[in-house]
Scaffold this motif. Structure first.
Motif, PDB file in Angstrom:
ATOM      1  N   MET A  93      16.558  55.604  30.937  1.00 35.79           N
ATOM      2  CA  MET A  93      17.400  54.948  29.946  1.00 35.79           C
ATOM      3  C   MET A  93      18.275  53.877  30.603  1.00 35.79           C
ATOM      4  O   MET A  93      18.437  52.804  30.063  1.00 35.79           O
ATOM      5  N   LEU A  94      18.837  54.165  31.756  1.00 38.25           N
ATOM      6  CA  LEU A  94      19.694  53.202  32.433  1.00 38.25           C
ATOM      7  C   LEU A  94      18.922  52.336  33.423  1.00 38.25           C
ATOM      8  O   LEU A  94      19.518  51.516  34.109  1.00 38.25           O
ATOM      9  N   GLY A  95      17.598  52.515  33.477  1.00 41.61           N
ATOM     10  CA  GLY A  95      16.793  51.741  34.408  1.00 41.61           C
ATOM     11  C   GLY A  95      16.871  50.245  34.144  1.00 41.61           C
ATOM     12  O   GLY A  95      16.843  49.433  35.066  1.00 41.61           O
ATOM     13  N   GLY A  96      16.969  49.840  32.890  1.00 42.83           N
ATOM     14  CA  GLY A  96      17.082  48.426  32.559  1.00 42.83           C
ATOM     15  C   GLY A  96      18.396  47.820  32.997  1.00 42.83           C
ATOM     16  O   GLY A  96      18.531  46.602  33.101  1.00 42.83           O
ATOM     17  N   LEU A  97      19.356  48.667  33.279  1.00 45.50           N
ATOM     18  CA  LEU A  97      20.672  48.193  33.726  1.00 45.50           C
ATOM     19  C   LEU A  97      20.631  47.684  35.163  1.00 45.50           C
ATOM     20  O   LEU A  97      21.471  46.886  35.559  1.00 45.50           O
ATOM     21  N   ARG A  98      19.615  48.109  35.916  1.00 46.83           N
ATOM     22  CA  ARG A  98      19.509  47.696  37.326  1.00 46.83           C
ATOM     23  C   ARG A  98      19.412  46.186  37.478  1.00 46.83           C
ATOM     24  O   ARG A  98      19.871  45.635  38.470  1.00 46.83           O
ATOM     25  N   ASP A  99      18.799  45.521  36.519  1.00 49.59           N
ATOM     26  CA  ASP A  99      18.689  44.059  36.597  1.00 49.59           C
ATOM     27  C   ASP A  99      20.056  43.382  36.495  1.00 49.59           C
ATOM     28  O   ASP A  99      20.228  42.262  36.960  1.00 49.59           O
ATOM     29  N   TRP A 100      21.007  44.060  35.878  1.00 46.09           N
ATOM     30  CA  TRP A 100      22.336  43.485  35.646  1.00 46.09           C
ATOM     31  C   TRP A 100      23.355  43.894  36.698  1.00 46.09           C
ATOM     32  O   TRP A 100      24.506  43.463  36.649  1.00 46.09           O
ATOM     33  N   VAL A 101      22.977  44.732  37.655  1.00 51.43           N
ATOM     34  CA  VAL A 101      23.930  45.252  38.641  1.00 51.43           C
ATOM     35  C   VAL A 101      24.639  44.144  39.413  1.00 51.43           C
ATOM     36  O   VAL A 101      25.865  44.191  39.569  1.00 51.43           O
ATOM     37  N   PRO A 102      23.944  43.101  39.905  1.00 50.39           N
ATOM     38  CA  PRO A 102      24.692  42.047  40.609  1.00 50.39           C
ATOM     39  C   PRO A 102      25.748  41.375  39.728  1.00 50.39           C
ATOM     40  O   PRO A 102      26.857  41.101  40.192  1.00 50.39           O
ATOM     41  N   ASP A 103      25.409  41.130  38.460  1.00 50.27           N
ATOM     42  CA  ASP A 103      26.383  40.527  37.550  1.00 50.27           C
ATOM     43  C   ASP A 103      27.543  41.469  37.267  1.00 50.27           C
ATOM     44  O   ASP A 103      28.701  41.048  37.207  1.00 50.27           O
ATOM     45  N   ILE A 104      27.222  42.744  37.083  1.00 47.45           N
ATOM     46  CA  ILE A 104      28.275  43.733  36.825  1.00 47.45           C
ATOM     47  C   ILE A 104      29.215  43.819  38.021  1.00 47.45           C
ATOM     48  O   ILE A 104      30.436  43.860  37.866  1.00 47.45           O
TER      49      ILE A 104
END
Length: 95
Positions: free
Chosen positions: A1-12
Motif C-alpha cells: 500500500m505504501l510502496g507507491g510512496l517510495r517514489d516521493w521520498v526524496p521530495d518528502i
C-alpha cells in the motif's frame, strides 16, 4: 500500500525535514518565552475576522532586542504534525 510512496521520498525529505525543523523552532521559541515569563508590550499590527466571527490578531513585540510576531499558535503544530506524518509514512514505506 505504501510502496507507491517510495517514489516521493526524496521530495518528502526535501520539504518535510525543513518544515518540521521550522515548526519545532517556532514551538520551542514560543514555549521558551512562556516559561521565562517575560513581560513586554505588544503592538497589534493586523486583525482579521473569520466566517465564525472569531478575531485573529497579529502582534509585534520585542524581547531582549529581538522582534517577534505572534498570530495563531496552532499553525506550527499543524505544519509540524503534517511533516511528521509524511516523514513517518516515508520511513514505513521502506519496511
Amino acid at each position: 500500500m505504501l510502496g507507491g510512496l517510495r517514489d516521493w521520498v526524496p521530495d518528502i525529505l526535501f520539504f518535510g525535514v525543513p518544515s518540521l525543523a521550522g515548526a519545532l523552532l517556532f514551538i520551542w521559541r514560543g514555549e521558551t518565552l512562556r516559561r521565562r515569563g517575560v513581560v513586554t508590550r505588544a503592538t497589534c499590527v493586523n486583525q482579521a475576522r473569520d466566517a465564525k466571527g472569531l478575531v485573529t490578531l497579529r502582534l509585534n513585540f520585542e524581547v531582549d532586542g529581538t522582534h517577534y510576531y505572534c498570530t495563531s499558535g496552532i499553525v506550527p503544530w499543524i505544519v509540524g504534525g503534517i511533516a511528521t506524518v509524511l516523514l513517518l509514512l516515508a520511513g514505513i514505506s521502506y519496511i
